[in-house]
Scaffold this motif. Structure first.
Motif, PDB file in Angstrom:
ATOM      1  N   VAL A 122       5.847 -18.088 -52.716  1.00  0.00           N
ATOM      2  CA  VAL A 122       5.030 -17.207 -52.094  1.00  0.00           C
ATOM      3  C   VAL A 122       3.766 -17.443 -51.703  1.00  0.00           C
ATOM      4  CG1 VAL A 122       4.105 -14.598 -51.976  1.00  0.00           C
ATOM      5  CG2 VAL A 122       6.353 -15.172 -53.476  1.00  0.00           C
ATOM      6  N   GLN A 123       3.180 -17.358 -50.501  1.00  0.00           N
ATOM      7  CA  GLN A 123       1.799 -17.911 -50.136  1.00  0.00           C
ATOM      8  C   GLN A 123       0.862 -16.747 -50.446  1.00  0.00           C
ATOM      9  OE1 GLN A 123       0.804 -21.018 -48.786  1.00  0.00           O
ATOM     10  NE2 GLN A 123      -0.865 -19.986 -49.652  1.00  0.00           N
ATOM     11  N   GLY A 124      -0.361 -17.028 -51.067  1.00  0.00           N
ATOM     12  CA  GLY A 124      -1.250 -15.823 -51.167  1.00  0.00           C
ATOM     13  C   GLY A 124      -2.330 -16.225 -50.190  1.00  0.00           C
ATOM     14  N   TYR A 125      -3.008 -15.077 -50.089  1.00  0.00           N
ATOM     15  CA  TYR A 125      -4.353 -14.960 -49.315  1.00  0.00           C
ATOM     16  C   TYR A 125      -5.520 -14.211 -49.877  1.00  0.00           C
ATOM     17  CZ  TYR A 125      -1.440 -16.869 -45.316  1.00  0.00           C
ATOM     18  OH  TYR A 125      -0.760 -17.535 -44.678  1.00  0.00           O
ATOM     19  N   ASN A 184     -10.958 -10.444 -43.564  1.00  0.00           N
ATOM     20  CA  ASN A 184     -11.008 -11.713 -43.222  1.00  0.00           C
ATOM     21  C   ASN A 184     -10.070 -12.346 -44.317  1.00  0.00           C
ATOM     22  OD1 ASN A 184     -12.787 -12.321 -41.081  1.00  0.00           O
ATOM     23  ND2 ASN A 184     -14.613 -11.902 -42.748  1.00  0.00           N
ATOM     24  N   TYR A 185      -9.189 -13.288 -43.637  1.00  0.00           N
ATOM     25  CA  TYR A 185      -8.314 -13.745 -44.849  1.00  0.00           C
ATOM     26  C   TYR A 185      -8.542 -15.295 -45.029  1.00  0.00           C
ATOM     27  CZ  TYR A 185      -5.643  -9.714 -43.346  1.00  0.00           C
ATOM     28  OH  TYR A 185      -5.248  -8.347 -42.692  1.00  0.00           O
ATOM     29  N   GLN A 186      -8.510 -15.526 -46.358  1.00  0.00           N
ATOM     30  CA  GLN A 186      -8.650 -17.127 -46.698  1.00  0.00           C
ATOM     31  C   GLN A 186      -7.281 -17.496 -47.542  1.00  0.00           C
ATOM     32  OE1 GLN A 186     -12.032 -17.632 -49.486  1.00  0.00           O
ATOM     33  NE2 GLN A 186     -11.427 -19.803 -49.778  1.00  0.00           N
ATOM     34  N   LEU A 187      -6.689 -18.576 -46.938  1.00  0.00           N
ATOM     35  CA  LEU A 187      -5.427 -18.925 -47.651  1.00  0.00           C
ATOM     36  C   LEU A 187      -5.775 -19.627 -48.899  1.00  0.00           C
ATOM     37  CD1 LEU A 187      -2.679 -19.846 -47.179  1.00  0.00           C
ATOM     38  CD2 LEU A 187      -3.411 -21.964 -46.098  1.00  0.00           C
ATOM     39  N   ASN A 188      -4.800 -19.126 -50.007  1.00  0.00           N
ATOM     40  CA  ASN A 188      -4.920 -19.758 -51.323  1.00  0.00           C
ATOM     41  C   ASN A 188      -4.026 -21.070 -51.120  1.00  0.00           C
ATOM     42  OD1 ASN A 188      -4.969 -20.521 -54.046  1.00  0.00           O
ATOM     43  ND2 ASN A 188      -4.128 -18.655 -54.665  1.00  0.00           N
ATOM     44  N   PRO A 189      -4.690 -22.277 -51.239  1.00  0.00           N
ATOM     45  CA  PRO A 189      -4.103 -23.560 -51.156  1.00  0.00           C
ATOM     46  C   PRO A 189      -2.826 -23.859 -52.195  1.00  0.00           C
ATOM     47  CG  PRO A 189      -6.375 -23.883 -52.084  1.00  0.00           C
ATOM     48  CD  PRO A 189      -6.060 -22.392 -51.610  1.00  0.00           C
ATOM     49  N   VAL A 231      -3.529 -11.355 -51.876  1.00  0.00           N
ATOM     50  CA  VAL A 231      -2.242 -10.454 -51.402  1.00  0.00           C
ATOM     51  C   VAL A 231      -1.221 -11.592 -50.785  1.00  0.00           C
ATOM     52  CG1 VAL A 231      -3.477  -8.321 -50.643  1.00  0.00           C
ATOM     53  CG2 VAL A 231      -3.240 -10.339 -48.972  1.00  0.00           C
ATOM     54  N   SER A 232       0.126 -11.151 -50.765  1.00  0.00           N
ATOM     55  CA  SER A 232       1.006 -12.124 -50.615  1.00  0.00           C
ATOM     56  C   SER A 232       1.108 -12.272 -48.851  1.00  0.00           C
ATOM     57  CB  SER A 232       2.462 -11.546 -50.938  1.00  0.00           C
ATOM     58  OG  SER A 232       2.653 -10.313 -50.143  1.00  0.00           O
TER      59      SER A 232
END
Length: 80
Positions: free
Chosen positions: A62-65, A44-49, A27-28
């Motif tokens: 856009v940052q994804g998680y 739980n959210y994990q940052l997509n690098p 998700v964004s």
């Protein structure tokens, strides 16, 4: 009939899908923020690098998680 849809939202969705990880939902950051308010302590959210660049002509990203639902041991709806 054939329809083609273009626009920023379609581009973001396409890039999130192609930059995703098998077996995960991405998700964004805006969606993550809304989920945290509406459903606290549910995911739980994990940052997509990898930042998702919207187009090659701008620096807009856009940052994804990656998200994963949190289940209690007593949660009856969880099916493995």
């Amino acid at each position: 009939m054939r329809y083609d849809i273009y626009g920023k939202d379609v581009t973001i969705a396409n890039k999130m899908e192609s930059g995703g990880k098998c077996g995960f939902v991405q998700v964004s950051e805006k969606t993550k923020d809304m989920l945290e308010i509406k459903f606290p302590d549910m995911f739980n959210y994990q940052l997509n690098p990898e930042l998702i660049k919207i187009n090659k002509y701008s620096n807009e990203t856009v940052q994804g998680y990656f998200i994963e639902e949190i289940f209690d041991d007593e949660d009856e709806e969880y099916i493995d």
